[in-house]
Every structure is written in structure tokens, then in C-alpha cells.
Design a protein around this motif. Structure first.
Motif, PDB file in Angstrom:
ATOM      1  N   ARG A 274       0.843  -1.204   0.000  1.00 17.15           N
ATOM      2  CA  ARG A 274       0.000   0.000   0.000  1.00 17.15           C
ATOM      3  C   ARG A 274       0.877   1.253   0.000  1.00 17.15           C
ATOM      4  NH1 ARG A 274      -5.385   1.141   1.485  1.00 17.15           N
ATOM      5  NH2 ARG A 274      -5.725  -0.986   2.279  1.00 17.15           N
ATOM      6  N   ASP A 275       1.949   1.221   0.802  1.00 13.45           N
ATOM      7  CA  ASP A 275       2.827   2.383   0.920  1.00 13.45           C
ATOM      8  C   ASP A 275       3.657   2.649  -0.331  1.00 13.45           C
ATOM      9  OD1 ASP A 275       1.861   2.780   3.467  1.00 13.45           O
ATOM     10  OD2 ASP A 275       3.604   1.892   4.488  1.00 13.45           O
ATOM     11  N   MET A 276       3.739   1.677  -1.234  1.00 13.18           N
ATOM     12  CA  MET A 276       4.478   1.857  -2.490  1.00 13.18           C
ATOM     13  C   MET A 276       3.700   2.702  -3.504  1.00 13.18           C
ATOM     14  SD  MET A 276       5.941  -1.925  -3.325  1.00 13.18           S
ATOM     15  CE  MET A 276       7.017  -2.813  -2.192  1.00 13.18           C
TER      16      MET A 276
ATOM     17  N   PHE B 168      -4.266   1.833  -3.951  1.00 12.33           N
ATOM     18  CA  PHE B 168      -4.243   0.456  -3.447  1.00 12.33           C
ATOM     19  C   PHE B 168      -5.617   0.138  -2.887  1.00 12.33           C
ATOM     20  CE2 PHE B 168      -3.701  -2.736  -0.140  1.00 12.33           C
ATOM     21  CZ  PHE B 168      -2.785  -3.636  -0.685  1.00 12.33           C
ATOM     22  N   ILE B 169      -6.259  -0.879  -3.443  1.00  9.07           N
ATOM     23  CA  ILE B 169      -7.587  -1.284  -2.990  1.00  9.07           C
ATOM     24  C   ILE B 169      -7.488  -2.725  -2.508  1.00  9.07           C
ATOM     25  CG2 ILE B 169      -9.977  -1.691  -3.689  1.00  9.07           C
ATOM     26  CD1 ILE B 169      -9.524   0.554  -5.826  1.00  9.07           C
ATOM     27  N   GLU B 170      -7.564  -2.885  -1.183  1.00 10.23           N
ATOM     28  CA  GLU B 170      -7.454  -4.222  -0.593  1.00 10.23           C
ATOM     29  C   GLU B 170      -8.816  -4.908  -0.616  1.00 10.23           C
ATOM     30  OE1 GLU B 170      -5.064  -6.044   3.133  1.00 10.23           O
ATOM     31  OE2 GLU B 170      -6.437  -4.405   3.619  1.00 10.23           O
ATOM     32  N   ILE B 171      -8.853  -6.089  -1.226  1.00  7.92           N
ATOM     33  CA  ILE B 171     -10.079  -6.869  -1.329  1.00  7.92           C
ATOM     34  C   ILE B 171      -9.854  -8.186  -0.592  1.00  7.92           C
ATOM     35  CG2 ILE B 171     -11.731  -7.954  -2.890  1.00  7.92           C
ATOM     36  CD1 ILE B 171     -10.767  -5.900  -5.033  1.00  7.92           C
ATOM     37  N   PHE B 172     -10.533  -8.330   0.516  1.00  7.85           N
ATOM     38  CA  PHE B 172     -10.411  -9.543   1.325  1.00  7.85           C
ATOM     39  C   PHE B 172     -11.392 -10.579   0.801  1.00  7.85           C
ATOM     40  CE2 PHE B 172     -11.527 -11.535   5.664  1.00  7.85           C
ATOM     41  CZ  PHE B 172     -10.663 -12.608   5.434  1.00  7.85           C
ATOM     42  N   ILE B 173     -10.867 -11.652   0.243  1.00  3.95           N
ATOM     43  CA  ILE B 173     -11.689 -12.763  -0.216  1.00  3.95           C
ATOM     44  C   ILE B 173     -11.872 -13.676   0.990  1.00  3.95           C
ATOM     45  CG2 ILE B 173     -11.930 -14.636  -1.881  1.00  3.95           C
ATOM     46  CD1 ILE B 173     -12.010 -11.836  -3.125  1.00  3.95           C
ATOM     47  N   ASP B 174     -13.010 -13.490   1.624  1.00  5.88           N
ATOM     48  CA  ASP B 174     -13.290 -14.112   2.914  1.00  5.88           C
ATOM     49  C   ASP B 174     -14.064 -15.407   2.717  1.00  5.88           C
ATOM     50  OD1 ASP B 174     -13.645 -14.606   5.579  1.00  5.88           O
ATOM     51  OD2 ASP B 174     -15.097 -13.008   5.905  1.00  5.88           O
ATOM     52  N   ALA B 175     -13.406 -16.512   2.941  1.00  7.95           N
ATOM     53  CA  ALA B 175     -14.060 -17.817   2.928  1.00  7.95           C
ATOM     54  C   ALA B 175     -13.534 -18.585   4.133  1.00  7.95           C
ATOM     55  CB  ALA B 175     -13.757 -18.565   1.635  1.00  7.95           C
ATOM     56  N   PRO B 176     -14.393 -19.229   4.895  1.00  8.30           N
ATOM     57  CA  PRO B 176     -13.948 -19.966   6.077  1.00  8.30           C
ATOM     58  C   PRO B 176     -12.942 -21.065   5.698  1.00  8.30           C
ATOM     59  CG  PRO B 176     -16.343 -19.772   6.034  1.00  8.30           C
ATOM     60  CD  PRO B 176     -15.846 -19.293   4.704  1.00  8.30           C
ATOM     61  N   LEU B 177     -12.049 -21.361   6.634  1.00  8.54           N
ATOM     62  CA  LEU B 177     -11.027 -22.380   6.406  1.00  8.54           C
ATOM     63  C   LEU B 177     -11.641 -23.710   5.978  1.00  8.54           C
ATOM     64  CD1 LEU B 177      -8.080 -23.342   6.488  1.00  8.54           C
ATOM     65  CD2 LEU B 177      -8.376 -23.772   8.943  1.00  8.54           C
ATOM     66  N   ASP B 178     -12.743 -24.107   6.627  1.00  4.99           N
ATOM     67  CA  ASP B 178     -13.325 -25.409   6.278  1.00  4.99           C
ATOM     68  C   ASP B 178     -13.848 -25.427   4.845  1.00  4.99           C
ATOM     69  OD1 ASP B 178     -15.406 -23.644   7.222  1.00  4.99           O
ATOM     70  OD2 ASP B 178     -16.747 -25.363   7.364  1.00  4.99           O
ATOM     71  N   VAL B 179     -14.344 -24.285   4.357  1.00  9.98           N
ATOM     72  CA  VAL B 179     -14.797 -24.195   2.959  1.00  9.98           C
ATOM     73  C   VAL B 179     -13.604 -24.283   2.021  1.00  9.98           C
ATOM     74  CG1 VAL B 179     -15.866 -22.674   1.230  1.00  9.98           C
ATOM     75  CG2 VAL B 179     -16.895 -22.907   3.510  1.00  9.98           C
ATOM     76  N   CYS B 180     -12.524 -23.576   2.357  1.00 11.55           N
ATOM     77  CA  CYS B 180     -11.301 -23.631   1.535  1.00 11.55           C
ATOM     78  C   CYS B 180     -10.754 -25.052   1.479  1.00 11.55           C
ATOM     79  CB  CYS B 180     -10.249 -22.674   2.086  1.00 11.55           C
ATOM     80  SG  CYS B 180     -10.713 -20.928   1.992  1.00 11.55           S
TER      81      CYS B 180
END
Length: 195
Positions: free
Chosen positions: A114-116, A122-134
Motif C-alpha cells: 500500500r505504501d508503495m 491500493f484497494i485491498e479486497i479480502f476474499i473471505d471464505a472460512p477455512l473449512d470451505v477452503c
């Protein structure tokens, strides 16, 4: 050191104006199997079909070439992300919308990237999926190998993943279809006047 930064006559602003878009880095982060690359590629396809200038950087592809000399220790993971950040910032300077899909497990390394970039690029997109689903998805069979001890330092198993504290966007791939995920990202870019 006798190195001087060369100033170009064609600026980022000129390239952006020519492409009719605001260059930025979409940083897709999340566990292995969460859908980072899948969503990034779907967003890329939608943007390309609409006439935007994009490029996807994917973790596996980069490790085949640019970063093939790096392992998966914490130190090597940080260097992997540092290099990706540098490459991404060059592509942003060229006026592109860059879609980078990397686990990037540490908050500090995401902050480093981000600092670069200039503010707002810089747009941070968290792809949130539970560990058990992954783990159920496990498209590459990596979780199974990690659980057996065949892979060491695997994020989510024996290596930490630090969830983003304030990402610009959260996409839950266990609740939304691929099309809904991609359209949510593109909608966000429209609201931010990137496109």
C-alpha cells in the motif's frame, strides 16, 4: 551508489487520460482456495469486455518465473510480496488497473505494498471464505498435503493468516456466486470513479 531515477516525459496522468480510467492496484488477499484468482479473473474479464486496460498478477504464475528462487519461509514470503508490489506499482504507473491475487498472509506486507503507491491507488479486497470451505474446495490438494505434514509453513494450517482489519472491500465467496462477486468489485470501482 550512482543510480539516478529517470524522469519520463509521458506521465501516469497522461496514460490514465488516454485509457479513460484511474489506474490502481486491486489486491485480492485470502486463504488458499478462497477464490482470489477466480474472482480476480472474473473481474478482469468484465473490465476487459467493457474496454478497460487491465492485467492480472497471480501468485502461482509469478512463482514459476520472477520469484522461482523463493521458498515459503516467512522471510521469502515477505520478499515475494515486496517484488510483486514493485511490479504492480510499475503497471499502475503505466496506467493499468492491476489485479493481484496473493495469499499475502501478513498485514505488514500488505501495508508495505500500500505504501508503495500513491494514496487511493491500493484497494485491498479480502476474499473471505472460512477455512473449512477452503479445505473442502482444495483445488490443488494442498490442504490435504499440509494436514499430512508433506507441506510445511502452509497458511491456515501451520502458518498464520492475519485477516485485513480495514479492507476497502470484503467478498464472501462461500455466500455469493462468482458473477455476484465479480460484479460487486466492478460496482465498487464505479463508485470510486476508477472506471
Amino acid at each position: 551508489m550512482n543510480i539516478v531515477w529517470h524522469q519520463h516525459k509521458v506521465t501516469q496522468e497522461m496514460r490514465s487520460s488516454q485509457k479513460k480510467q484511474k489506474p490502481c492496484l486491486l489486491w485480492f488477499t485470502g486463504l488458499s482456495g478462497s477464490g482470489k484468482s477466480t474472482v480476480a479473473n472474473a473481474v478482469d474479464e468484465l473490465l476487459f469486455e467493457s474496454g478497460y486496460h487491465t492485467y492480472v498478477l497471480d501468485g502461482d504464475n509469478i512463482r514459476h518465473r520472477l520469484n522461482k528462487d523463493l521458498g515459503f519461509s516467512d522471510k521469502d514470503r515477505v520478499e515475494n510480496i515486496r517484488r510483486i508490489g514493485e511490479v504492480s506499482s510499475l503497471f499502475v504507473d503505466a496506467g493499468l488497473i492491476v489485479l493481484s491475487a496473493f495469499i499475502s498472509p501478513f498485514s505488514s506486507e500488505r501495508r508495505m505494498v500500500r505504501d508503495m503507491l500513491p494514496d487511493g491507488r491500493f484497494i485491498e479486497i479480502f476474499i473471505d471464505a472460512p477455512l473449512d470451505v477452503c479445505e473442502q474446495r482444495d483445488p490443488k490438494g494442498l490442504y490435504e498435503k499440509a494436514r499430512k505434514g508433506d507441506i510445511k509453513h502452509f497458511t491456515g494450517i501451520d502458518s498464520a493468516y492475519e485477516k485485513p482489519e480495514a479492507p476497502e472491500l470484503v467478498i464472501n465467496t462461500s455466500e455469493l456466486s462468482l458473477n455476484e462477486c465479480a460484479r460487486k468489485v466492478v460496482g465498487y470501482l464505479g463508485k470510486r470513479s476508477v472506471i
